[in-house]
Design a protein around this motif. Structure first.
Motif, PDB file in Angstrom:
ATOM      1  N   GLU A  42       0.837  -1.202   0.000  1.00 41.51           N
ATOM      2  CA  GLU A  42       0.000   0.000   0.000  1.00 41.51           C
ATOM      3  C   GLU A  42       0.870   1.249   0.000  1.00 41.51           C
ATOM      4  O   GLU A  42       0.570   2.227  -0.696  1.00 41.51           O
ATOM      5  CB  GLU A  42      -0.952   0.006   1.198  1.00 41.51           C
ATOM      6  CG  GLU A  42      -2.097  -0.973   1.087  1.00 41.51           C
ATOM      7  CD  GLU A  42      -3.084  -0.643  -0.023  1.00 41.51           C
ATOM      8  OE1 GLU A  42      -3.102   0.509  -0.528  1.00 41.51           O
ATOM      9  OE2 GLU A  42      -3.850  -1.538  -0.397  1.00 41.51           O
ATOM     10  N   ASP A  43       1.950   1.238   0.779  1.00 41.36           N
ATOM     11  CA  ASP A  43       2.882   2.369   0.771  1.00 41.36           C
ATOM     12  C   ASP A  43       3.515   2.541  -0.611  1.00 41.36           C
ATOM     13  O   ASP A  43       3.680   3.667  -1.091  1.00 41.36           O
ATOM     14  CB  ASP A  43       3.989   2.160   1.810  1.00 41.36           C
ATOM     15  CG  ASP A  43       3.495   2.293   3.240  1.00 41.36           C
ATOM     16  OD1 ASP A  43       2.366   2.803   3.447  1.00 41.36           O
ATOM     17  OD2 ASP A  43       4.233   1.870   4.158  1.00 41.36           O
ATOM     18  N   LEU A  61       3.528   4.645 -14.228  1.00 46.75           N
ATOM     19  CA  LEU A  61       3.529   4.816 -12.778  1.00 46.75           C
ATOM     20  C   LEU A  61       2.168   4.474 -12.182  1.00 46.75           C
ATOM     21  O   LEU A  61       2.084   3.867 -11.111  1.00 46.75           O
ATOM     22  CB  LEU A  61       3.947   6.243 -12.420  1.00 46.75           C
ATOM     23  CG  LEU A  61       5.390   6.613 -12.798  1.00 46.75           C
ATOM     24  CD1 LEU A  61       5.631   8.099 -12.566  1.00 46.75           C
ATOM     25  CD2 LEU A  61       6.380   5.766 -12.027  1.00 46.75           C
ATOM     26  N   ARG A  62       1.098   4.870 -12.873  1.00 41.12           N
ATOM     27  CA  ARG A  62      -0.256   4.503 -12.399  1.00 41.12           C
ATOM     28  C   ARG A  62      -0.455   2.987 -12.462  1.00 41.12           C
ATOM     29  O   ARG A  62      -1.069   2.390 -11.576  1.00 41.12           O
ATOM     30  CB  ARG A  62      -1.331   5.185 -13.240  1.00 41.12           C
ATOM     31  CG  ARG A  62      -1.371   6.677 -13.093  1.00 41.12           C
ATOM     32  CD  ARG A  62      -2.280   7.079 -11.957  1.00 41.12           C
ATOM     33  NE  ARG A  62      -2.322   8.539 -11.914  1.00 41.12           N
ATOM     34  CZ  ARG A  62      -2.248   9.223 -10.803  1.00 41.12           C
ATOM     35  NH1 ARG A  62      -2.166   8.618  -9.656  1.00 41.12           N
ATOM     36  NH2 ARG A  62      -2.269  10.531 -10.834  1.00 41.12           N
ATOM     37  N   GLU A  63       0.088   2.369 -13.502  1.00 43.49           N
ATOM     38  CA  GLU A  63      -0.015   0.909 -13.638  1.00 43.49           C
ATOM     39  C   GLU A  63       0.747   0.207 -12.506  1.00 43.49           C
ATOM     40  O   GLU A  63       0.268  -0.776 -11.946  1.00 43.49           O
ATOM     41  CB  GLU A  63       0.521   0.461 -15.003  1.00 43.49           C
ATOM     42  CG  GLU A  63       0.402  -1.014 -15.270  1.00 43.49           C
ATOM     43  CD  GLU A  63      -1.026  -1.541 -15.219  1.00 43.49           C
ATOM     44  OE1 GLU A  63      -1.200  -2.722 -14.814  1.00 43.49           O
ATOM     45  OE2 GLU A  63      -1.966  -0.817 -15.574  1.00 43.49           O
ATOM     46  N   LYS A  64       1.907   0.724 -12.164  1.00 42.41           N
ATOM     47  CA  LYS A  64       2.671   0.144 -11.054  1.00 42.41           C
ATOM     48  C   LYS A  64       1.916   0.304  -9.735  1.00 42.41           C
ATOM     49  O   LYS A  64       1.924  -0.602  -8.898  1.00 42.41           O
ATOM     50  CB  LYS A  64       4.056   0.780 -10.971  1.00 42.41           C
ATOM     51  CG  LYS A  64       4.978   0.322 -12.083  1.00 42.41           C
ATOM     52  CD  LYS A  64       6.353   0.934 -11.937  1.00 42.41           C
ATOM     53  CE  LYS A  64       7.260   0.427 -13.047  1.00 42.41           C
ATOM     54  NZ  LYS A  64       8.649   0.852 -12.867  1.00 42.41           N
ATOM     55  N   ALA A  65       1.267   1.446  -9.557  1.00 43.95           N
ATOM     56  CA  ALA A  65       0.467   1.663  -8.346  1.00 43.95           C
ATOM     57  C   ALA A  65      -0.681   0.659  -8.288  1.00 43.95           C
ATOM     58  O   ALA A  65      -0.965   0.084  -7.235  1.00 43.95           O
ATOM     59  CB  ALA A  65      -0.067   3.090  -8.307  1.00 43.95           C
ATOM     60  N   ARG A  67      -0.786  -2.321  -9.686  1.00 40.20           N
ATOM     61  CA  ARG A  67      -0.250  -3.656  -9.389  1.00 40.20           C
ATOM     62  C   ARG A  67       0.140  -3.784  -7.919  1.00 40.20           C
ATOM     63  O   ARG A  67      -0.048  -4.844  -7.307  1.00 40.20           O
ATOM     64  CB  ARG A  67       0.933  -3.964 -10.298  1.00 40.20           C
ATOM     65  CG  ARG A  67       0.500  -4.278 -11.724  1.00 40.20           C
ATOM     66  CD  ARG A  67       1.586  -4.944 -12.545  1.00 40.20           C
ATOM     67  NE  ARG A  67       2.847  -4.216 -12.544  1.00 40.20           N
ATOM     68  CZ  ARG A  67       3.231  -3.341 -13.463  1.00 40.20           C
ATOM     69  NH1 ARG A  67       2.458  -3.095 -14.489  1.00 40.20           N
ATOM     70  NH2 ARG A  67       4.399  -2.745 -13.375  1.00 40.20           N
ATOM     71  N   ALA A  68       0.655  -2.718  -7.334  1.00 38.66           N
ATOM     72  CA  ALA A  68       1.007  -2.757  -5.911  1.00 38.66           C
ATOM     73  C   ALA A  68      -0.244  -2.920  -5.052  1.00 38.66           C
ATOM     74  O   ALA A  68      -0.236  -3.670  -4.068  1.00 38.66           O
ATOM     75  CB  ALA A  68       1.769  -1.491  -5.517  1.00 38.66           C
ATOM     76  N   ARG A  69      -1.340  -2.228  -5.430  1.00 39.52           N
ATOM     77  CA  ARG A  69      -2.599  -2.401  -4.683  1.00 39.52           C
ATOM     78  C   ARG A  69      -3.134  -3.823  -4.828  1.00 39.52           C
ATOM     79  O   ARG A  69      -3.669  -4.398  -3.882  1.00 39.52           O
ATOM     80  CB  ARG A  69      -3.640  -1.378  -5.134  1.00 39.52           C
ATOM     81  CG  ARG A  69      -3.461  -0.015  -4.491  1.00 39.52           C
ATOM     82  CD  ARG A  69      -4.629   0.909  -4.769  1.00 39.52           C
ATOM     83  NE  ARG A  69      -4.636   1.351  -6.161  1.00 39.52           N
ATOM     84  CZ  ARG A  69      -3.877   2.325  -6.641  1.00 39.52           C
ATOM     85  NH1 ARG A  69      -3.070   2.975  -5.847  1.00 39.52           N
ATOM     86  NH2 ARG A  69      -3.934   2.655  -7.907  1.00 39.52           N
ATOM     87  N   GLU A  70      -3.001  -4.405  -6.017  1.00 36.22           N
ATOM     88  CA  GLU A  70      -3.433  -5.794  -6.222  1.00 36.22           C
ATOM     89  C   GLU A  70      -2.598  -6.745  -5.368  1.00 36.22           C
ATOM     90  O   GLU A  70      -3.134  -7.686  -4.768  1.00 36.22           O
ATOM     91  CB  GLU A  70      -3.328  -6.171  -7.696  1.00 36.22           C
ATOM     92  CG  GLU A  70      -4.349  -5.479  -8.577  1.00 36.22           C
ATOM     93  CD  GLU A  70      -4.068  -5.626 -10.070  1.00 36.22           C
ATOM     94  OE1 GLU A  70      -2.992  -6.162 -10.449  1.00 36.22           O
ATOM     95  OE2 GLU A  70      -4.917  -5.184 -10.866  1.00 36.22           O
ATOM     96  N   ALA A  71      -1.295  -6.489  -5.286  1.00 35.24           N
ATOM     97  CA  ALA A  71      -0.428  -7.323  -4.449  1.00 35.24           C
ATOM     98  C   ALA A  71      -0.808  -7.185  -2.976  1.00 35.24           C
ATOM     99  O   ALA A  71      -0.800  -8.174  -2.230  1.00 35.24           O
ATOM    100  CB  ALA A  71       1.035  -6.936  -4.666  1.00 35.24           C
ATOM    101  N   ALA A  72      -1.174  -5.980  -2.563  1.00 37.51           N
ATOM    102  CA  ALA A  72      -1.604  -5.765  -1.180  1.00 37.51           C
ATOM    103  C   ALA A  72      -2.875  -6.550  -0.882  1.00 37.51           C
ATOM    104  O   ALA A  72      -3.007  -7.149   0.189  1.00 37.51           O
ATOM    105  CB  ALA A  72      -1.824  -4.276  -0.921  1.00 37.51           C
TER     106      ALA A  72
END
Length: 102
Positions: A42-43, A61-65, A67-72
């Motif tokens: 999330e961070d 950068l939005r796509e990476k964000a 994917r990070a939310r999906e991983a969270a």
């Protein structure tokens, strides 16, 4: 495969499940680790969102964000699963203690 026709990976998962069930502490530690991963992801997502706001010409950068939310979300699901294992292990330990004290 083993002699019963079951896949080795299934046997490993079953054995791992039995071992984890025997250890409430291990399952609790696993849950806590997944919770930390979820917070870190999330961070990471928030960082990528902030970078994307500063650099609107970089849609990756939005796509990476995202994917990070999906991983969270996946890490939170794993934490929930591990908490369930911890509860089951605790019940197993409690019933085993009760049986041995009888």
């Amino acid at each position: 495969m083993d002699g019963d026709g079951r896949l080795t990976s299934d046997l490993i998962r079953e054995r791992l499940g039995r071992e984890v069930l025997r250890s409430r502490r291990l399952a609790t530690a696993l849950a806590e680790a997944h919770e930390r991963v979820a917070r870190d992801e999330e961070d990471t997502a928030a960082t990528y969102d902030a970078l994307a706001a500063l650099h609107p010409g970089r849609p990756e950068l939005r796509e990476k964000a995202k994917r990070a939310r999906e991983a969270a979300a996946i890490a939170r699901e794993c934490a929930t699963w591990a908490h369930g294992l911890a509860r089951r292990a605790d019940q197993h330990e409690t019933s085993t203690r009760r049986e041995t004290s009888l």
